[in-house]
Design a protein around this motif. Sequence first.
Motif, PDB file in Angstrom:
ATOM      1  N   SER A  40       0.842  -1.193   0.000  1.00 42.26           N
ATOM      2  CA  SER A  40       0.000   0.000   0.000  1.00 42.26           C
ATOM      3  C   SER A  40       0.882   1.250   0.000  1.00 42.26           C
ATOM      4  CB  SER A  40      -0.913   0.000   1.216  1.00 42.26           C
ATOM      5  OG  SER A  40      -0.141   0.187   2.389  1.00 42.26           O
ATOM      6  N   GLU A  41       0.262   2.381  -0.184  1.00 40.22           N
ATOM      7  CA  GLU A  41       0.987   3.653  -0.180  1.00 40.22           C
ATOM      8  C   GLU A  41       1.651   3.880   1.173  1.00 40.22           C
ATOM      9  OE1 GLU A  41      -0.015   8.390  -0.742  1.00 40.22           O
ATOM     10  OE2 GLU A  41      -1.451   6.907  -1.434  1.00 40.22           O
ATOM     11  N   LYS A  42       0.945   3.482   2.220  1.00 40.85           N
ATOM     12  CA  LYS A  42       1.491   3.644   3.573  1.00 40.85           C
ATOM     13  C   LYS A  42       2.747   2.790   3.740  1.00 40.85           C
ATOM     14  CE  LYS A  42       0.202   3.185   8.411  1.00 40.85           C
ATOM     15  NZ  LYS A  42      -0.832   2.779   9.362  1.00 40.85           N
ATOM     16  N   ASP A  43       2.703   1.543   3.235  1.00 45.81           N
ATOM     17  CA  ASP A  43       3.866   0.657   3.339  1.00 45.81           C
ATOM     18  C   ASP A  43       5.063   1.240   2.588  1.00 45.81           C
ATOM     19  OD1 ASP A  43       2.389  -1.164   4.840  1.00 45.81           O
ATOM     20  OD2 ASP A  43       1.807  -2.342   3.079  1.00 45.81           O
ATOM     21  N   LEU A  44       4.822   1.793   1.398  1.00 45.41           N
ATOM     22  CA  LEU A  44       5.912   2.371   0.618  1.00 45.41           C
ATOM     23  C   LEU A  44       6.521   3.576   1.328  1.00 45.41           C
ATOM     24  CD1 LEU A  44       4.422   2.172  -2.980  1.00 45.41           C
ATOM     25  CD2 LEU A  44       6.253   0.777  -2.029  1.00 45.41           C
ATOM     26  N   LEU A  45       5.669   4.415   1.902  1.00 40.53           N
ATOM     27  CA  LEU A  45       6.184   5.582   2.623  1.00 40.53           C
ATOM     28  C   LEU A  45       6.989   5.161   3.847  1.00 40.53           C
ATOM     29  CD1 LEU A  45       3.116   7.993   2.374  1.00 40.53           C
ATOM     30  CD2 LEU A  45       5.328   8.219   1.223  1.00 40.53           C
ATOM     31  N   MET A  46       6.544   4.088   4.520  1.00 41.08           N
ATOM     32  CA  MET A  46       7.306   3.614   5.690  1.00 41.08           C
ATOM     33  C   MET A  46       8.665   3.075   5.262  1.00 41.08           C
ATOM     34  SD  MET A  46       4.158   1.975   7.943  1.00 41.08           S
ATOM     35  CE  MET A  46       5.174   0.806   8.742  1.00 41.08           C
ATOM     36  N   GLU A  47       8.741   2.397   4.105  1.00 41.57           N
ATOM     37  CA  GLU A  47      10.010   1.893   3.613  1.00 41.57           C
ATOM     38  C   GLU A  47      10.943   3.043   3.263  1.00 41.57           C
ATOM     39  OE1 GLU A  47       9.869  -1.078   0.495  1.00 41.57           O
ATOM     40  OE2 GLU A  47       8.101  -2.019   1.412  1.00 41.57           O
TER      41      GLU A  47
END
Length: 131
Positions: free
Chosen positions: A116-123
Amino acid sequence: MIQEFKDFIAKGNVMDMAVGIIIGAAFTAIVTSLVDDLINPIISLVTGGIDFSGLKIALGDGADAASFNYGSFITAIINFLIIAWVVFMLVKMVNKVKDAATAKEEAAPAADPGPSEKDLLMEIRDALVKK
């Protein structure tokens, strides 16, 4: 005014309604035949051929006297109940088929959408913190 009428006719709701009426008329012929040609003979066989349509009360003397034809009314009620039952069973069958088709669509696993977008931002955040 003619253009407004054309716009009204071209709307999807009017066309859907027209198709529904045409299909309904054809369906009425099928249900009527089913009741008159298949179900009523079976009921007549079971009830011994009772025909209510001839039951009446004469409201005067003579052949041309008015009459209270309650037998025709009873026959109409019986036919309505039979037709309503047949339509109920057909709708129930169609709904069961529709539900089975919907269940198959829902049971099919969806393709993995990926992170998800949230997962990508956390990475990205974690990668920037490590530098």
